[in-house]
Design an enzyme around this catalytic site. Structure first.
Site, PDB file in Angstrom:
ATOM      1  N   ASP A   1      27.625 -53.419 -60.427  1.00  0.00           N
ATOM      2  CA  ASP A   1      26.127 -54.205 -61.358  1.00  0.00           C
ATOM      3  C   ASP A   1      26.162 -55.355 -60.810  1.00  0.00           C
ATOM      4  O   ASP A   1      25.474 -56.399 -60.979  1.00  0.00           O
ATOM      5  CB  ASP A   1      26.119 -53.676 -62.121  1.00  0.00           C
ATOM      6  CG  ASP A   1      25.214 -51.963 -62.379  1.00  0.00           C
ATOM      7  OD1 ASP A   1      24.703 -52.105 -61.579  1.00  0.00           O
ATOM      8  OD2 ASP A   1      25.485 -51.646 -63.563  1.00  0.00           O
TER       9      ASP A   1
ATOM     10  N   ASN B   1      29.946 -39.387 -67.049  1.00  0.00           N
ATOM     11  CA  ASN B   1      30.611 -40.915 -66.800  1.00  0.00           C
ATOM     12  C   ASN B   1      31.022 -41.256 -68.125  1.00  0.00           C
ATOM     13  O   ASN B   1      28.735 -41.530 -68.455  1.00  0.00           O
ATOM     14  CB  ASN B   1      29.819 -40.804 -65.576  1.00  0.00           C
ATOM     15  CG  ASN B   1      30.329 -42.777 -65.533  1.00  0.00           C
ATOM     16  OD1 ASN B   1      29.799 -43.061 -65.979  1.00  0.00           O
ATOM     17  ND2 ASN B   1      30.838 -42.682 -64.354  1.00  0.00           N
TER      18      ASN B   1
ATOM     19  N   LYS C   1      27.589 -44.654 -67.882  1.00  0.00           N
ATOM     20  CA  LYS C   1      26.257 -43.509 -67.260  1.00  0.00           C
ATOM     21  C   LYS C   1      25.933 -43.155 -68.869  1.00  0.00           C
ATOM     22  O   LYS C   1      24.355 -43.221 -68.963  1.00  0.00           O
ATOM     23  CB  LYS C   1      26.519 -42.182 -66.242  1.00  0.00           C
ATOM     24  CG  LYS C   1      26.731 -42.571 -64.453  1.00  0.00           C
ATOM     25  CD  LYS C   1      26.264 -41.448 -63.704  1.00  0.00           C
ATOM     26  CE  LYS C   1      26.681 -42.215 -62.904  1.00  0.00           C
ATOM     27  NZ  LYS C   1      26.447 -41.073 -61.747  1.00  0.00           N
TER      28      LYS C   1
ATOM     29  N   LYS D   1      18.671 -53.533 -68.539  1.00  0.00           N
ATOM     30  CA  LYS D   1      18.815 -53.263 -66.854  1.00  0.00           C
ATOM     31  C   LYS D   1      17.466 -51.970 -66.855  1.00  0.00           C
ATOM     32  O   LYS D   1      16.986 -51.668 -66.120  1.00  0.00           O
ATOM     33  CB  LYS D   1      20.225 -52.572 -66.458  1.00  0.00           C
ATOM     34  CG  LYS D   1      20.726 -52.272 -65.172  1.00  0.00           C
ATOM     35  CD  LYS D   1      22.145 -51.455 -65.477  1.00  0.00           C
ATOM     36  CE  LYS D   1      21.919 -50.532 -64.512  1.00  0.00           C
ATOM     37  NZ  LYS D   1      23.499 -50.128 -63.894  1.00  0.00           N
TER      38      LYS D   1
ATOM     39  N   ASP E   1      22.784 -39.031 -60.265  1.00  0.00           N
ATOM     40  CA  ASP E   1      23.727 -39.842 -58.628  1.00  0.00           C
ATOM     41  C   ASP E   1      23.041 -41.509 -58.272  1.00  0.00           C
ATOM     42  O   ASP E   1      22.104 -41.771 -58.907  1.00  0.00           O
ATOM     43  CB  ASP E   1      23.502 -39.508 -57.597  1.00  0.00           C
ATOM     44  CG  ASP E   1      24.754 -39.497 -56.525  1.00  0.00           C
ATOM     45  OD1 ASP E   1      25.992 -39.364 -57.791  1.00  0.00           O
ATOM     46  OD2 ASP E   1      24.398 -39.303 -55.955  1.00  0.00           O
TER      47      ASP E   1
ATOM     48  N   GLY F   1      30.302 -50.269 -61.303  1.00  0.00           N
ATOM     49  CA  GLY F   1      30.343 -50.251 -60.211  1.00  0.00           C
ATOM     50  C   GLY F   1      29.949 -51.283 -59.633  1.00  0.00           C
ATOM     51  O   GLY F   1      30.591 -52.577 -59.890  1.00  0.00           O
TER      52      GLY F   1
END
Length: 263
Positions: free
Chosen positions: A203, A62, A65, A223, A122, A201
């Site tokens: 966020d 991803n 990520k 973050k 995950d 997502g």
């Protein structure tokens, strides 16, 4: 019901008991570790500890990520991080029933294929008003982001509760199948309309308790320091790495460590 009751069991490992703690500035964070106690006791696990400068495979394809992990001060200060993409490794199906299951599946698969220790993760969000959905199926809600975000808007429009839990699981696996890690569940609320342009997502819709900004309003570095992904990385690295000054370098609060050990 307490927000951290009835956490599902992992099919890979029986978790150490869940611990509810207060991190500075963050209310009610649930930490559930898997096999961490075995590593802390040493013995046959002692040689498994990562050393500074070791190669560490990041078990995700991803791009979002990878961007966050590549900006992790904790990881880059200690290890020579490489990606599954750079090795041409495919991603396994995520067939787990918990967040840690899916993190372990990815980490174990990539570690076995590469011969390197691998960090898998995950993430997901559990919305109170939807009885914990989407949870580990968060990705399904985001295959069409308009649909996923419409569900948040609907809660706001219908004056329903916007309370939610954001979760990050981290699993560190070795090529022969040994794995350990953690799930971190953090409470917060959904924000509508979304705020910020960073992250991915949900966020831009999630604001952790004790924070003024959504994750989407934070920089990637912020973050990593103030979100559960950073908490999970620091927790795993603090326990499974054997590098000089790890705890002080990674900024894991001492009070967090004490509460976990004494619980």
């Amino acid at each position: 019901m307490h927000p951290f009751e009835n956490l599902p069991a992992s099919r890979y490992h029986t978790p150490d008991h869940a611990v509810v703690i207060d991190l500075p500035g963050h209310a009610l964070t649930c930490v559930r570790s898997f096999n961490i106690q075995a590593f802390m006791q040493g013995g046959p696990f002692e040689s498994r500890r990562l050393q500074r400068g070791d190669k560490l495979l990041l078990g995700t394809s991803n791009i979002h990520k990878l961007h966050e992990l590549s900006h992790s001060i904790s990881l880059n200060a200690l290890f020579n991080c490489i990606t599954t993409k750079s090795l041409g490794l495919s991603s396994p199906d995520e067939t787990g029933t918990t967040y840690f299951d899916n993190a372990a599946i990815k980490a174990l698969d990539a570690a076995a294929k590469s011969g390197l220790p691998c960090l898998g993760d995950d993430r997901g969000i559990a919305i109170d008003a939807y009885k914990g959905q989407p949870g580990i199926d968060t990705i399904e809600w985001l295959r069409d982001p308009k649909i996923g975000f419409a569900k948040v808007e609907q809660l706001k429009r219908n004056h329903r509760s916007l309370r939610a839990t954001s979760v990050c699981a981290m699993a560190l696996a070795w090529p022969d199948g040994v794995v350990a890690g953690v799930e971190i569940h953090t409470r917060g609320r959904l924000i509508w309309p979304p705020r910020g342009t960073n992250g991915f997502g949900f966020d831009t819709c999630f604001k952790r308790d004790g924070e003024r900004q959504t994750y989407g309003e934070m920089s990637t570095l912020q973050k990593g320091m103030r979100g559960e992904i950073g908490d999970a990385i620091r927790y795993v690295t603090n326990h499974l790495a054997d590098a000089t000054g790890v705890q002080s370098r990674l900024g894991l609060p001492r009070q967090m460590e004490l509460k976990l050990e004494q619980s």
